[in-house]
Design a protein around this motif. Structure first.
Motif, short mmCIF file in Angstrom:
data_model
loop_
_atom_site.label_atom_id
_atom_site.label_comp_id
_atom_site.label_asym_id
_atom_site.label_seq_id
_atom_site.Cartn_x
_atom_site.Cartn_y
_atom_site.Cartn_z
N HIS A 93 -46.82 2.02 0.91
CA HIS A 93 -45.86 3.04 0.54
C HIS A 93 -46.44 4.42 0.83
N ILE A 94 -45.55 5.37 0.98
CA ILE A 94 -45.94 6.74 1.28
C ILE A 94 -45.41 7.65 0.18
N PRO A 95 -46.30 8.33 -0.54
CA PRO A 95 -45.80 9.32 -1.49
C PRO A 95 -45.12 10.46 -0.72
N VAL A 96 -43.98 10.90 -1.20
CA VAL A 96 -43.24 11.96 -0.54
C VAL A 96 -43.51 13.26 -1.28
N ASP A 97 -43.98 14.26 -0.55
CA ASP A 97 -44.21 15.57 -1.14
C ASP A 97 -43.75 16.64 -0.15
N VAL A 98 -44.21 17.86 -0.31
CA VAL A 98 -43.73 18.96 0.54
C VAL A 98 -44.38 18.96 1.92
N GLU A 99 -45.51 18.27 2.06
CA GLU A 99 -46.20 18.25 3.35
C GLU A 99 -45.45 17.36 4.35
N PRO A 100 -45.47 17.72 5.65
CA PRO A 100 -44.87 16.84 6.64
C PRO A 100 -45.69 15.55 6.78
N LEU A 101 -45.05 14.47 7.15
CA LEU A 101 -45.74 13.19 7.31
C LEU A 101 -46.86 13.30 8.35
N GLU A 102 -46.67 14.14 9.35
CA GLU A 102 -47.66 14.30 10.42
C GLU A 102 -49.03 14.71 9.87
N GLN A 139 -37.55 13.70 1.78
CA GLN A 139 -37.85 15.04 1.27
C GLN A 139 -36.56 15.78 0.90
N ARG A 140 -35.59 15.76 1.82
CA ARG A 140 -34.31 16.45 1.56
C ARG A 140 -33.59 15.88 0.35
N GLU A 141 -33.63 14.56 0.20
CA GLU A 141 -32.91 13.89 -0.89
C GLU A 141 -33.72 13.80 -2.18
N LYS A 142 -34.92 14.39 -2.20
CA LYS A 142 -35.77 14.47 -3.39
C LYS A 142 -36.34 13.12 -3.85
N PHE A 143 -36.52 12.19 -2.91
CA PHE A 143 -37.22 10.96 -3.24
C PHE A 143 -38.70 11.29 -3.40
N GLU A 144 -39.39 10.49 -4.20
CA GLU A 144 -40.82 10.71 -4.41
C GLU A 144 -41.67 9.67 -3.70
N MET A 145 -41.02 8.59 -3.20
CA MET A 145 -41.77 7.54 -2.52
C MET A 145 -40.92 6.87 -1.45
#
Length: 195
Positions: free
Chosen positions: A46-55, A174-180
């Motif tokens: 899984h990938i935590p979703v935050d403000v940083e780009p995935l790159e 990120q746009r939809e405010k998911f966290e993971m």
């Protein structure tokens, strides 16, 4: 109650512990105290979703492939529900080519879409209109998006369109405010590790 009805075996497949580490530990302890045994432990990706780009977390090779896809005109599409059959057919075909089964029939997927509206999303990467990679994603909760059925066309392996698909899905999260963004486990249905 089940013992009194001569039930001698129960199989529980629990959600990934990353959804809630504390609750997963509590469930594990309670079931263990009741005599249940852990038969399979799968590693969840899984990938935590935050403000940083995935790159930011991609390897140099993944970044090259991402840029190659973008430079050569691959496009990301949030597919409408009306394209569910096309996306499902693509995924089933590409999985069959890799000797993998698709875990849900089209009829069952349609039923779930009808029963749980707003839960399923369809994403693709296309090159000149042709699907190169696609997935069915599931909104597990307001915080978690599950990448349920990813597949890509081996004809595009030099590009790795799945890297672009995951990058764009991450932006969507990120746009939809998911966290993971849950990528799932890497095991076969019988619990063996799968590359």
């Amino acid at each position: 109650d089940l013992k009194s009805k001569n039930v001698c075996y129960i199989k529980i497949i629990h959600h990934a512990s990353c959804y809630s580490e504390r609750k997963a530990m509590v469930v594990h302890d309670i079931l263990g105290n009741l005599g249940f045994q852990l038969k399979m432990r799968a590693i969840n990706h899984h990938i935590p979703v935050d403000v940083e780009p995935l790159e930011t977390w991609m390897s140099a090779n993944e970044k090259r492939r991402l840029n190659k896809c973008l430079k050569d005109g691959f496009t990301f599409t949030i597919e409408p529900e009306s394209r569910a059959e096309e996306i499902h057919a693509f995924i089933a075909e590409k999985r069959k080519e890799k000797n993998l089964e698709i875990s849900i029939s089209l009829d069952k997927l349609r039923l779930y879409i009808e029963e749980f509206p707003q839960t399923y999303s369809f994403f693709s990467i296309r090159k000149e209109g042709e699907i190169c990679a696609a997935t069915v994603a599931v909104r597990i909760s307001k915080k978690i998006m599950y990448n349920f059925l990813p597949a890509s066309d081996t004809a595009y392996n030099a590009y790795s369109p799945m890297v672009l698909l995951l990058s764009k899905m991450y932006q969507y999260c990120q746009r939809e405010k998911f966290e993971m963004l849950d990528l799932g486990i890497s095991t076969t249905s019988d619990g063996k590790p799968q590359k």
